[in-house]
Design a protein around this motif. Sequence first.
Motif, PDB file in Angstrom:
ATOM      1  N   THR A  43       2.743   2.806   3.732  1.00 14.25           N
ATOM      2  CA  THR A  43       1.384   3.749   3.060  1.00 14.25           C
ATOM      3  C   THR A  43       1.231   3.420   1.707  1.00 14.25           C
ATOM      4  O   THR A  43       0.341   2.606   0.767  1.00 14.25           O
ATOM      5  N   VAL A  44       2.205   4.511   1.077  1.00 13.42           N
ATOM      6  CA  VAL A  44       2.319   4.472  -0.248  1.00 13.42           C
ATOM      7  C   VAL A  44       2.664   3.077  -0.710  1.00 13.42           C
ATOM      8  O   VAL A  44       2.178   2.984  -2.347  1.00 13.42           O
ATOM      9  N   ALA A  46       2.146   0.070   0.219  1.00 16.37           N
ATOM     10  CA  ALA A  46       0.866  -1.043   0.637  1.00 16.37           C
ATOM     11  C   ALA A  46      -0.191  -1.058  -0.322  1.00 16.37           C
ATOM     12  O   ALA A  46      -0.597  -1.255  -1.267  1.00 16.37           O
ATOM     13  N   LEU A  47      -0.803   0.650  -0.666  1.00 17.56           N
ATOM     14  CA  LEU A  47      -1.075   1.269  -1.935  1.00 17.56           C
ATOM     15  C   LEU A  47      -1.168   0.268  -2.931  1.00 17.56           C
ATOM     16  O   LEU A  47      -2.010  -0.049  -3.941  1.00 17.56           O
ATOM     17  N   LEU A  48       0.305   1.247  -3.425  1.00 17.92           N
ATOM     18  CA  LEU A  48       0.864   0.389  -4.853  1.00 17.92           C
ATOM     19  C   LEU A  48       1.124  -1.037  -4.914  1.00 17.92           C
ATOM     20  O   LEU A  48       0.541  -1.224  -6.013  1.00 17.92           O
ATOM     21  N   LEU A  50      -1.675  -2.626  -3.360  1.00 18.50           N
ATOM     22  CA  LEU A  50      -2.818  -3.013  -3.669  1.00 18.50           C
ATOM     23  C   LEU A  50      -3.224  -2.960  -5.233  1.00 18.50           C
ATOM     24  O   LEU A  50      -4.594  -4.039  -5.311  1.00 18.50           O
ATOM     25  N   TRP A  51      -2.704  -2.036  -5.802  1.00 19.79           N
ATOM     26  CA  TRP A  51      -3.595  -1.715  -6.465  1.00 19.79           C
ATOM     27  C   TRP A  51      -3.006  -2.923  -7.472  1.00 19.79           C
ATOM     28  O   TRP A  51      -3.295  -3.526  -8.702  1.00 19.79           O
TER      29      TRP A  51
END
Length: 287
Positions: A43-44, A46-48, A50-51
């Motif tokens: 999850t982390v 994936a968020l990085l 996407l950022w």
Amino acid sequence: MSTGTTIVKKAAPALLSNAAHRRRARSYGALGQGSTWVISSVTVIALLALWWLATSMHWIKPLFLPSPAATFKAFVSALQGQTQGDTPLAQHVLISISRVMSAFLLAVVTAVPVGIAMGTSRIARGIADPLIEFYRPLPPLAYLPLIVIWLGIDESAKITLIYLACFAPLAMASKAGVRSVAVEQINAARSLGASNWQVIRLVVLPAALPEILTGMRIAIGFGWTTLVAAEMVAATAGIGQMVLNASNFLRTDVVIMGIVVIGLLAYGIDVLMRKMEVRLIPWKGKM
């Protein structure tokens, strides 16, 4: 038909039955049990990703969302003290941690006894319950001006604001822990000749500890969320002050870096409290 094929066909129902038994055995125990670090890591990441993708593709202007590289550069600059006020990031962090921990420890030594008293005494509950229930839903910014009028703009005002944010959830959790003790346990202790103090010390307090530890984790989370509001009171240092100061100069990279640092510090403290919870109350979930 060969002999081997016949054996496999005869053994298939038994193998399926064993597999079903194994799946059923794995389903025993608490719901949702098991490690989640792999899911959390994905999850982390994936968020990085996407950022990084959103900033590299220029979907959002850097003024509103700087890239991860720019945020990391702001972190390195802050470590070297190259921010507004020339205060190194380590000093901001130490000042903020000292404020939060001072208020939190003060809340622990006062709110836990108050919560236990509320759970064991009708008179204490009648006195403290309406006061806590009245101010508990109020946002800290609502009574911040009153604290400034009473205490001024020095450290006592900031610590008081964080203390009040920590006190209510901790007192309520302690009261809930005491009220959750089974009456049969209390009657059993009394039937063996235990006094009221012995019942509280030997029965009520150990049974209420899981709720109290959970309340401590919630309380310190409230303390961190109130930190920025507390450091709005004429502070010259602290992570919240650094973030607010950076927002005045539209330094979004410093703002995001400060938010990440606050989140990581709060998460680190929560992990430490979880380990403390495991060591202090190994019987949690096993009774």
